[in-house]
Write a protein that holds these residues in place. Structure first.
Motif, PDB file in Angstrom:
ATOM      1  N   ILE A  53      26.472 -87.252 -21.024  1.00 27.17           N
ATOM      2  CA  ILE A  53      26.171 -86.908 -22.251  1.00 27.17           C
ATOM      3  C   ILE A  53      25.930 -85.094 -21.960  1.00 27.17           C
ATOM      4  N   LEU A  56      28.801 -83.162 -22.231  1.00 31.40           N
ATOM      5  CA  LEU A  56      29.150 -83.586 -23.319  1.00 31.40           C
ATOM      6  C   LEU A  56      28.280 -82.237 -24.194  1.00 31.40           C
ATOM      7  N   HIS A  57      27.512 -82.007 -24.220  1.00 22.53           N
ATOM      8  CA  HIS A  57      26.444 -81.114 -25.050  1.00 22.53           C
ATOM      9  C   HIS A  57      27.062 -80.155 -24.353  1.00 22.53           C
ATOM     10  N   VAL A  60      30.065 -79.677 -26.184  1.00 25.17           N
ATOM     11  CA  VAL A  60      29.982 -79.083 -27.448  1.00 25.17           C
ATOM     12  C   VAL A  60      29.332 -77.291 -27.796  1.00 25.17           C
ATOM     13  N   ASP A  61      28.968 -76.957 -26.630  1.00 21.30           N
ATOM     14  CA  ASP A  61      28.307 -75.464 -27.238  1.00 21.30           C
ATOM     15  C   ASP A  61      29.823 -74.862 -27.626  1.00 21.30           C
ATOM     16  N   MET A  63      32.433 -75.115 -28.013  1.00 27.88           N
ATOM     17  CA  MET A  63      32.716 -75.274 -28.894  1.00 27.88           C
ATOM     18  C   MET A  63      32.336 -74.473 -30.325  1.00 27.88           C
ATOM     19  N   GLY A  64      31.425 -73.931 -30.070  1.00 23.52           N
ATOM     20  CA  GLY A  64      30.328 -73.001 -31.000  1.00 23.52           C
ATOM     21  C   GLY A  64      30.718 -71.693 -31.261  1.00 23.52           C
ATOM     22  N   HIS A  65      31.131 -71.219 -29.888  1.00 27.06           N
ATOM     23  CA  HIS A  65      31.130 -70.025 -30.130  1.00 27.06           C
ATOM     24  C   HIS A  65      32.992 -69.436 -29.872  1.00 27.06           C
ATOM     25  N   ALA A  66      32.985 -68.196 -30.302  1.00 31.06           N
ATOM     26  CA  ALA A  66      33.910 -67.627 -29.961  1.00 31.06           C
ATOM     27  C   ALA A  66      35.461 -67.533 -28.936  1.00 31.06           C
ATOM     28  N   PHE A  69      35.479 -71.366 -27.202  1.00 32.41           N
ATOM     29  CA  PHE A  69      35.538 -72.423 -28.672  1.00 32.41           C
ATOM     30  C   PHE A  69      37.691 -72.600 -27.466  1.00 32.41           C
ATOM     31  N   HIS A  70      37.998 -74.129 -28.265  1.00 30.92           N
ATOM     32  CA  HIS A  70      39.278 -74.154 -27.520  1.00 30.92           C
ATOM     33  C   HIS A  70      39.843 -75.045 -28.198  1.00 30.92           C
ATOM     34  N   TYR A 292      38.885 -81.747 -26.573  1.00 29.06           N
ATOM     35  CA  TYR A 292      38.345 -80.890 -25.634  1.00 29.06           C
ATOM     36  C   TYR A 292      36.735 -82.005 -25.094  1.00 29.06           C
ATOM     37  N   ILE A 293      36.432 -81.341 -26.157  1.00 27.82           N
ATOM     38  CA  ILE A 293      35.064 -82.518 -25.556  1.00 27.82           C
ATOM     39  C   ILE A 293      34.695 -84.025 -25.177  1.00 27.82           C
ATOM     40  N   ILE A 294      35.731 -84.434 -25.009  1.00 30.58           N
ATOM     41  CA  ILE A 294      36.342 -85.704 -24.181  1.00 30.58           C
ATOM     42  C   ILE A 294      36.908 -85.578 -23.205  1.00 30.58           C
TER      43      ILE A 294
END
Lengths: 404, 404
Positions: A53, A56-57, A60-61, A63-66, A69-70, A292-294
């Motif tokens: 977990i 994963l967090h 996720v973070d 993925m939220g920044h350029a 990001f993947h 990516y996150i998985i």
């Protein structure tokens, strides 16, 4: 005028677990107060482990920044995950598998059903009976299985290898030579296992007759005894005849996360064409990678914290397996499995068919299991219960079954 | 002795984008200081929008607790996502599509390549030329495309519909009657679009000849002009002949998240067999659902915050498209696309082939694009640039190209 792929029409009825889901839904509609316990479908109940977990967090973070990001993943999976798998699942066990022989995917079910696409439609498959339905059904849909014979409940162009109490639920080498051999150990649905010496026989056989073994090792994490192979690559010669499929669903509870992988050693060739290159081409053309996150979550499965937490999770389910095994045995049932696998395979009482026992268990104990006949004709008169429920529910279910 | 699916050997060379990746990697190894700008592969650069990130974190937390943990997803996707899609993408636009006609998947590439499996191998496909390679390649691998003819650079059993400057990059109805027609609007690679009246002609034609239209609407979010259909179901009669594929990759930046869906109206039948039932069977047997957390992320795409943030994201990329379009036009290039699509299609200068221009651009401007010939013989002499880079890189790339 377009035409459909009429091989689909050869499939008898709907997919086993869809049928079960419909029966259960109908029962619940008629009996809204029933407290159903589900030990049917092999779905897990324990939450994703804290180490995963956390990862994963973090992903996720990212993925939220350029800057972090993947976008599209590498065709065959991220190196961070493939390297980790190669080291932990293979090299540390003395298996000669490199990370570029590992193909990350969205699960073993997809890989098990898609893998047949890289083989000729002329190839003949051999499967255990009973067997996980996906192996046969995917070949039926491709047009490789022949026609369904309702009298024998078998497809005319498939070699069935009965797994019965007489052979301890492990198949014998087939009399007719197959091209593709599906094996699954620890076994779904019977929970049976083979020794390393026994599996070596299959590898030797495949190399001798020029067959490919499609080895489904989705339940590897549940092996508790010694001298049981965790991978087919523990056997000598497997690099020239065996493809192995693995899942994160059962060792890490990823049924709703979707991650798996397939190993294709570069030594498997037809002439000068490697199966590795064909599967790579399929991945590149018909697939686009796991999220990516998985994949990051998959990496966390192999961290020290992840390993420790998942060892506990597997132990939790194996305690359930013991509750079922011991409870039913004590109640006079004939049971097997449950020692190196999360499945308990039991003989239905009296002369009940598998579906009769399913209905009986649903109506009179409000427990859902899986009819053995759903896995093939040799499964008739048997029934599968899974250890993937909660401990409390498992104990309660066994008490209810004992009282029947 | 096993045999391979030798249809794979008919595929010429490797997958287009793998070839580009290898060429770029080789250039970087030889020129480690080069500042490469990638406007080749259609991958996005903007991070996942805040409303979606928030939803992802929430869903990850759910997976970490037994009470809110989600295991296997429903075969065809969670109702919360299918209902949202049906309402927002279809019903709100006046399209008669219900949520149980929507199949959630891990992306449009997978769906576009897998959809052919439910059709007979005897069916003949028609594709635009140039075209997204996956449509043809997946049919080659299945054995439906015939042999590759190096002289024409075409497969012998495929109907090609040239899209050239003469027909404004939109295909004419084919002379030979196809069974399956792949259409993609807004178009990849040319960026061309059809009007609703023009698309209606295709729907009428398909219904008349009994063909199925496989409509790839992955770039729908980039439509900026009026009278351009967002869905093929805006056309009358599409419910009996059209399957639509959609993606979250381009409207919400999900290239590394993997989510898409396919719509199959229940009215499409062959005799009394619905295509809907065949695709449902394929989903149930060969697929196991998109991850729960990703499906929740998909739901957030349709929230008020998500919509507002993604509208900005699309506008960002379309500003890039204008920079490329205007810049290259001003520099004397012949350009099209870029108005209702994130792709700009340009004529290579002089007599350069597409790959010559690719090498030229890579070596002399350090800009990566996609050779038009990689999409089919009618793409020769053309080149695709994408608007998915950052604004700064896009401006810089255009400046460099102008200076050539």
């Amino acid at each position: 005028m377009f035409k459909i792929n009429d091989n689909y029409l050869k499939l008898p009825g709907s997919y086993l677990f869809s049928t079960i889901a419909k029966k259960v839904a109908a029962y619940i509609e008629a009996n809204p107060d029933a407290k159903i316990i589900r030990l049917g479908i092999g779905d897990v109940t324990q939450p994703i482990a804290p180490a995963i977990i956390e990862k994963l967090h973090g992903a996720v973070d990212e993925m939220g920044h350029a800057e972090t990001f993947h976008g599209y993943a590498p065709d065959l999976g991220y190196a961070f995950l493939r390297d980790t798998i190669a080291k932990n699942d293979y090299q540390d066990r003395g298996c000669d598998i490199s990370s570029d022989e590992i193909f990350v995917s969205d699960g073993a079910k997809c890989d098990c059903s898609n893998i047949q696409e890289i083989f000729s439609l002329d190839n003949k498959i051999a499967v255990c009976d009973p067997v996980y339905p996906v192996y046969v059904d995917s070949n039926v849909m491709a047009g490789r299985a022949g026609d369904y014979d309702a009298a024998t409940e078998r497809f005319t162009n498939v070699i069935y290898m009965p797994c019965t109490a007489e052979n301890n639920f492990t198949p014998e080498l087939p009399k007719e030579t197959p091209d593709l051999i599906y094996l699954c150990f620890p076994n779904n649905p019977t929970g049976a296992m083979v020794s390393k010496a026994e599996l070596q026989k299959w590898v030797d056989y495949a190399n001798k007759v020029g067959a490919i073994i499609l080895y489904d090792a989705a339940y590897e994490a549940y092996i508790s005894e010694k001298d049981i192979p965790h991978s087919i690559y523990e056997c000598e010669g497997a690099r020239t005849c065996a493809i192995e499929m693995r899942s994160f669903s059962k060792n890490a509870g990823f049924t709703g996360m979707r991650l798996g992988f397939t190993v294709i050693p570069k030594d498997i060739k037809s002439g000068d064409v490697t199966l590795h290159s064909l599967w790579a081409r399929r991945h590149g053309t018909k697939y686009n990678g796991a999220p990516y996150i998985i994949q990051r979550a998959g990496e966390a499965v192999y961290s020290p914290e992840g390993k420790a937490q998942l060892k506990e999770q597997v132990a939790y389910y194996m305690k359930n397996a013991k509750v079922i095994y011991d409870g039913l045995k004590g109640a006079g049932y004939t049971v097997s499995g449950g020692v190196n696998a999360p499945y308990i395979w039991l003989k239905t009482p009296g002369n009940m068919t598998s579906w009769e026992f399913f209905d009986h268990l649903l109506a009179d104990a409000n427990v859902v299991g899986t009819p053995g006949s759903g896995f093939g004709p040799s499964g008739e008169g048997y029934f599968r219960l899974t250890a993937f429920g909660t401990y409390e529910n498992t104990v309660e279910a066994v008490e209810r079954i004992k009282k029947l």
